[in-house]
Design a protein around this motif. Structure first.
Motif: not given
Length: 207
Positions: A28, A66, A68-69, A72
């Motif tokens: 991430a 983090a 990720f894709e 948040r």
């Protein structure tokens, strides 16, 4: 876990770098610039990491997340170097009570202001209402800060599927501050807490 790697003598900047590395190790990226605050720096809600070293007796505030894709996260946790004082435990306990009161207030149909008030009332009842001077939370998703904004008196009606933070805090000049932050998703009869990290005040071995 970032909290397990804290050591007396580290700089705030070094801790921030370690958090970035830990997030990257899971594939991430940072959701926003990590905040690492220690000692009197914790008396400010948002203070960027500095070269200040973690010292015995310090409160430590970590605000990080983090991405990720595209989505948040946003979390704040507290630690203390060495044995906590009675006052540190008291303030942490009070913020956690306010945090839990706000989470218990979240459900479809209530307003953002009602959620803010649930936390604010707990802190005000302890005589520290003037030391909680930011909103209790903000929307979260593709951006680190989105609608809804959970400000005092705000009247946005919560709907299932909304995602936002719950993050009450108490900040005392020349003493320090405590904030505890989790991410939640609104459901019809309540909410689901997305953050699983331990909310207790973590003790870091004294130097």
């Amino acid at each position: 876990m970032a909290m397990l790697r804290l050591q007396a003598g580290q700089s705030e900047l070094a801790v921030a770098v370690g958090i970035s590395a830990a997030i990257a190790a899971y594939g991430a990226s940072l959701a926003f610039e990590t905040l690492v605050q220690s000692g009197h720096n914790t008396a400010e809600p948002h203070h960027g990491p500095s070269d200040r070293l973690l010292k015995n007796g310090d409160l430590i505030l970590l605000d990080f997340g983090a991405a990720f894709e595209g989505y948040r996260a946003d979390t704040t946790r507290m630690a203390v170097v060495g044995e906590p004082t009675a006052r540190q435990l008291e303030i942490h306990r009070l913020v956690l009570q306010a945090h839990d009161a706000a989470i218990n207030a979240v459900r479809a149909g209530v307003t953002t202001g009602e959620v803010d008030a649930a936390a604010r009332d707990v802190i005000a009842a302890a005589g520290l209402g003037d030391r909680f001077f930011h909103r209790v939370g903000h929307g979260l998703g593709l951006e680190a800060h989105e609608d809804p904004s959970l400000d005092p008196g705000s009247n946005t009606v919560l709907e299932p599927g909304m995602v936002f933070t719950i993050e009450p805090g108490i900040y005392i000049p020349l003493w320090g501050g405590v904030r505890i932050e989790d991410d939640v998703v609104v459901e019809a009869e309540g909410c689901r807490v997305l953050t699983t990290a331990d909310r207790n005040l973590r003790m870091v071995p004294a130097g």
